[in-house]
Scaffold this active site. Structure first.
Site, PDB file in Angstrom:
ATOM      1  CE  LYS A 177     -13.358 -15.582 -25.234  1.00 40.99           C
ATOM      2  NZ  LYS A 177     -13.748 -16.748 -26.059  1.00 40.99           N
ATOM      3  CD  GLU A 218     -15.195 -11.942 -12.617  1.00 42.37           C
ATOM      4  OE1 GLU A 218     -15.274 -11.684 -13.827  1.00 42.37           O
ATOM      5  OE2 GLU A 218     -14.487 -12.858 -12.144  1.00 42.37           O
ATOM      6  CG  ASP A 219     -18.627 -13.281 -15.255  1.00 45.91           C
ATOM      7  OD1 ASP A 219     -17.833 -13.313 -14.296  1.00 45.91           O
ATOM      8  OD2 ASP A 219     -18.593 -14.120 -16.178  1.00 45.91           O
ATOM      9  CG  ASP A 252     -18.591 -20.044  -7.870  1.00 46.17           C
ATOM     10  OD1 ASP A 252     -19.234 -20.240  -6.835  1.00 46.17           O
ATOM     11  OD2 ASP A 252     -18.358 -20.957  -8.693  1.00 46.17           O
ATOM     12  CG  PHE A 299     -23.251 -23.465 -14.268  1.00 43.66           C
ATOM     13  CD1 PHE A 299     -21.978 -23.161 -13.794  1.00 43.66           C
ATOM     14  CD2 PHE A 299     -23.505 -23.325 -15.626  1.00 43.66           C
ATOM     15  CE1 PHE A 299     -20.981 -22.745 -14.654  1.00 43.66           C
ATOM     16  CE2 PHE A 299     -22.510 -22.903 -16.494  1.00 43.66           C
ATOM     17  CZ  PHE A 299     -21.249 -22.616 -16.006  1.00 43.66           C
ATOM     18  CG  ASP A 339     -18.786 -19.281 -20.931  1.00 47.51           C
ATOM     19  OD1 ASP A 339     -18.486 -18.723 -19.856  1.00 47.51           O
ATOM     20  OD2 ASP A 339     -18.106 -20.208 -21.429  1.00 47.51           O
ATOM     21  NE  ARG A 381     -18.251 -16.011 -23.491  1.00 47.51           N
ATOM     22  CZ  ARG A 381     -17.664 -16.287 -22.325  1.00 47.51           C
ATOM     23  NH1 ARG A 381     -18.082 -15.715 -21.222  1.00 47.51           N
ATOM     24  NH2 ARG A 381     -16.664 -17.136 -22.257  1.00 47.51           N
TER      25      ARG A 381
HETATM   26  P1  IMP Z   1     -14.297 -17.882  -8.980  1.00 48.31           P
HETATM   27  O1  IMP Z   1     -12.822 -17.725  -9.148  1.00 48.31           O
HETATM   28  O2  IMP Z   1     -14.660 -19.263  -8.506  1.00 48.31           O
HETATM   29  O3  IMP Z   1     -14.930 -16.799  -8.136  1.00 48.31           O
HETATM   30  O4  IMP Z   1     -14.939 -17.871 -10.413  1.00 48.31           O
HETATM   31  C1  IMP Z   1     -15.196 -16.764 -11.104  1.00 48.31           C
HETATM   32  C2  IMP Z   1     -15.431 -17.106 -12.569  1.00 48.31           C
HETATM   33  O5  IMP Z   1     -16.028 -18.387 -12.762  1.00 48.31           O
HETATM   34  C3  IMP Z   1     -16.407 -16.130 -13.131  1.00 48.31           C
HETATM   35  O6  IMP Z   1     -15.740 -15.014 -13.641  1.00 48.31           O
HETATM   36  C4  IMP Z   1     -17.102 -16.920 -14.209  1.00 48.31           C
HETATM   37  O7  IMP Z   1     -16.412 -16.786 -15.417  1.00 48.31           O
HETATM   38  C5  IMP Z   1     -17.035 -18.351 -13.737  1.00 48.31           C
HETATM   39  N1  IMP Z   1     -18.313 -18.787 -13.135  1.00 48.31           N
HETATM   40  C6  IMP Z   1     -18.596 -18.999 -11.830  1.00 48.31           C
HETATM   41  N2  IMP Z   1     -19.870 -19.369 -11.644  1.00 48.31           N
HETATM   42  C7  IMP Z   1     -20.437 -19.395 -12.869  1.00 48.31           C
HETATM   43  C8  IMP Z   1     -21.777 -19.682 -13.351  1.00 48.31           C
HETATM   44  O8  IMP Z   1     -22.722 -19.999 -12.609  1.00 48.31           O
HETATM   45  N3  IMP Z   1     -21.944 -19.584 -14.692  1.00 48.31           N
HETATM   46  C9  IMP Z   1     -20.959 -19.249 -15.560  1.00 48.31           C
HETATM   47  N4  IMP Z   1     -19.711 -18.951 -15.159  1.00 48.31           N
HETATM   48  C10 IMP Z   1     -19.451 -19.022 -13.827  1.00 48.31           C
HETATM   49 MG    MG Z   2     -15.396 -14.315 -15.469  1.00 48.82          MG
END
Ligand code: IMP
Ligand code: MG
Length: 183
Positions: free
Chosen positions: A42, A97-98, A101, A150, A157, A163
């Site tokens: 979301k 994508e938001d 990470d 974070f 969220d 959000r």
């Molecule tokens: P990744 O697979 O570790 O790159 O994670 C990506 C997903 O983790 C993102 O689409 C977010 O939904 C969530 N995420 C990563 N860092 C944060 C943060 O600082 N705040 C909130 N959600 C996060």
């Molecule tokens: Mg996400």
């Protein structure tokens, strides 16, 4: 500022300018083509809505929902909870994508979408948190690079909350520990 935040990292004005710049770049790069924005729910909700408004091309929008996160930490295992409704064969796809990470979610998305034979696939992320990268994914469009904190707001969220904030901020330790729910 919301009382659960320690600081505001990106104001609504900064987000607006950054998102408009991304929309302008996409509009120039894909001039004359139709783009298919694939939002990752979301977290993409507010970003995708604003981005789409600043893309001046014919635009399709579709969504996927993946799970890999619980609380503050990625589990590293990605599952599809909701899949695309339309075919993307021969389409110019941009994943919206938001935040990237660890990169594991985007690595999975790219690999998965490529099996559907699109004409092209690129990643557009609002935020990039490069310090914790585990999978090196090519990101064509980045709104903002942020430090290893974070963050919540503008789609992002913590356990389902925050959000709707129109800016992005760093959650306080107390709010992380307080672990709010729907009550
Ligand atoms: P990744 O697979 O570790 O790159 O994670 C990506 C997903 O983790 C993102 O689409 C977010 O939904 C969530 N995420 C990563 N860092 C944060 C943060 O600082 N705040 C909130 N959600 C996060
Ligand atoms: Mg996400």
């Amino acid at each position: 500022m919301h009382k659960d935040l320690r600081e505001v990292l990106l104001t609504a004005e900064q987000l607006d300018a950054g998102v408009k710049a991304l929309g302008a770049r996409i509009s120039a790069d894909y001039a004359g083509r139709t783009v298919t924005l694939v939002g990752v729910l979301k977290g993409c909700l507010l970003f995708m809505s604003d981005l789409a408004k600043s893309v001046t091309l014919d635009t399709r929008m579709d969504f996927m929902m993946l799970s890999s996160y619980s609380g503050q930490h990625s589990t590293g295992v990605v599952r599809i909870l909701l899949d695309l409704k339309e075919s993307i064969e021969d389409c110019d796809v941009i994943v919206v994508e938001d935040i990237v990470d660890s990169g594991l979610t985007m690595e999975y998305m790219l690999q998965n979408l490529k099996t559907r034979r699109p004409r092209s696939v690129e990643i557009c992320t609002l935020l990039d948190k490069p310090s914790r990268r585990r999978a090196q994914v090519p990101i064509k469009y980045t709104g903002f690079q942020i430090p290893d904190k974070f963050v919540v707001g503008y789609g992002l969220d913590y356990n389902g909350i925050y959000r709707n904030l129109p800016y992005i901020g760093v959650l306080s330790e107390a709010a992380i520990e307080g672990n709010k729910t729907c009550r």
